[in-house]
Design an enzyme around this catalytic site. Sequence first.
Site, mmCIF file in Angstrom:
data_model
loop_
_atom_site.group_PDB
_atom_site.id
_atom_site.type_symbol
_atom_site.label_atom_id
_atom_site.label_comp_id
_atom_site.label_asym_id
_atom_site.label_seq_id
_atom_site.Cartn_x
_atom_site.Cartn_y
_atom_site.Cartn_z
ATOM 1 N N VAL A 63 0.805 -1.222 0.000
ATOM 2 C CA VAL A 63 0.000 0.000 0.000
ATOM 3 C C VAL A 63 0.838 1.273 0.000
ATOM 4 O O VAL A 63 0.308 2.365 -0.240
ATOM 5 C CB VAL A 63 -0.998 0.021 1.184
ATOM 6 C CG1 VAL A 63 -2.030 -1.087 1.044
ATOM 7 C CG2 VAL A 63 -0.279 -0.044 2.528
ATOM 8 N N ASN A 89 -6.620 -1.543 6.801
ATOM 9 C CA ASN A 89 -6.095 -2.355 7.898
ATOM 10 C C ASN A 89 -4.588 -2.582 7.808
ATOM 11 O O ASN A 89 -3.941 -2.824 8.827
ATOM 12 C CB ASN A 89 -6.821 -3.711 7.908
ATOM 13 C CG ASN A 89 -6.217 -4.696 8.885
ATOM 14 O OD1 ASN A 89 -6.292 -4.519 10.097
ATOM 15 N ND2 ASN A 89 -5.584 -5.740 8.349
ATOM 16 N N SER A 142 -5.287 2.164 16.700
ATOM 17 C CA SER A 142 -4.774 1.397 17.835
ATOM 18 C C SER A 142 -4.864 2.241 19.093
ATOM 19 O O SER A 142 -4.819 3.486 19.018
ATOM 20 C CB SER A 142 -3.313 1.004 17.592
ATOM 21 O OG SER A 142 -2.709 0.496 18.778
ATOM 22 N N TYR A 155 5.185 3.791 15.814
ATOM 23 C CA TYR A 155 3.868 3.160 15.632
ATOM 24 C C TYR A 155 2.779 4.015 16.270
ATOM 25 O O TYR A 155 1.734 4.276 15.656
ATOM 26 C CB TYR A 155 3.881 1.770 16.253
ATOM 27 C CG TYR A 155 2.547 1.051 16.178
ATOM 28 C CD1 TYR A 155 2.090 0.546 14.972
ATOM 29 C CD2 TYR A 155 1.752 0.876 17.316
ATOM 30 C CE1 TYR A 155 0.863 -0.111 14.888
ATOM 31 C CE2 TYR A 155 0.536 0.228 17.237
ATOM 32 C CZ TYR A 155 0.097 -0.265 16.028
ATOM 33 O OH TYR A 155 -1.116 -0.906 15.948
ATOM 34 N N ALA A 157 2.762 7.202 16.867
ATOM 35 C CA ALA A 157 2.575 8.437 16.110
ATOM 36 C C ALA A 157 1.748 8.202 14.859
ATOM 37 O O ALA A 157 0.853 9.005 14.528
ATOM 38 C CB ALA A 157 3.931 9.030 15.739
ATOM 39 N N LYS A 159 -0.457 5.817 14.297
ATOM 40 C CA LYS A 159 -1.844 5.476 14.617
ATOM 41 C C LYS A 159 -2.608 6.689 15.154
ATOM 42 O O LYS A 159 -3.806 6.836 14.931
ATOM 43 C CB LYS A 159 -1.891 4.314 15.604
ATOM 44 C CG LYS A 159 -1.481 2.981 14.980
ATOM 45 C CD LYS A 159 -2.321 2.648 13.756
ATOM 46 C CE LYS A 159 -1.979 1.297 13.170
ATOM 47 N NZ LYS A 159 -2.842 0.942 12.010
#
Length: 245
Positions: A63, A89, A142, A155, A157, A159
Amino acid sequence: MKFHKKTALITGAAVGIGRATALELARRGARLVLLDINFEKLKEIQKALDADPNDVLLYCCDVSDEARVNEVVADALSRLGKIDILVNNAALWRCRSEFVDTPIEEWKRFIDINIMGTVYVTKAVLPSMLEQNYGRIINVASVAGIYGNRKMAHYSATKGAIISFTRALAKEVVTKGVLVNAVSPGSVSPSSEEDIDFSQPSELSYMGRTGTDRENADLICFLASDQVGYISGQNIQIDGCRKKI
């Protein structure tokens, strides 16, 4: 919840929450467009589905590759005619290190996949939703994006960015029939576990266990349904009454 005559595109669909969401949407009658960088695992889902092969399109897709995303979405639209539901996702997360020890290249990779991947897919799909005056976009965020997880600054940051993106985009498109929401899982079962009802003990929630892939998929299915007509711009935590640690 029924999804007959609805088409759902799911990224990161080969394992975990993405796989469970694909199985649950298909069980409820949806046609599927499934994207994942692991094409071999993706093909295993098609074998598990009791569905017409013409109703399940599989694409090997990173992606973070904007050109490939545009190519895939254009092909899916030409073959199925529409995309009603988008589940963003796909994400990286299994990296734990102190901020000072985390390479900048790793930060860039997390941003490219977790943030820009969501942006690329949404930008490719959204025009068709606006044209038909109908759409459901569910972004998988999350609890790390809410509380911030130690040794997972990159991670957390990314989310957090997804949650803010969800709220901002929702305000732009809600009057045009497109509802945008996010879900924020807490501790989840290992993505390598194929039993979508599997859970294991966890000290991170007051329920004392991880959430199952089916539980997360059921929430996503609800937000993808016509029963969610008055909910948009929300981030819903699904975390077993998480302890804030």
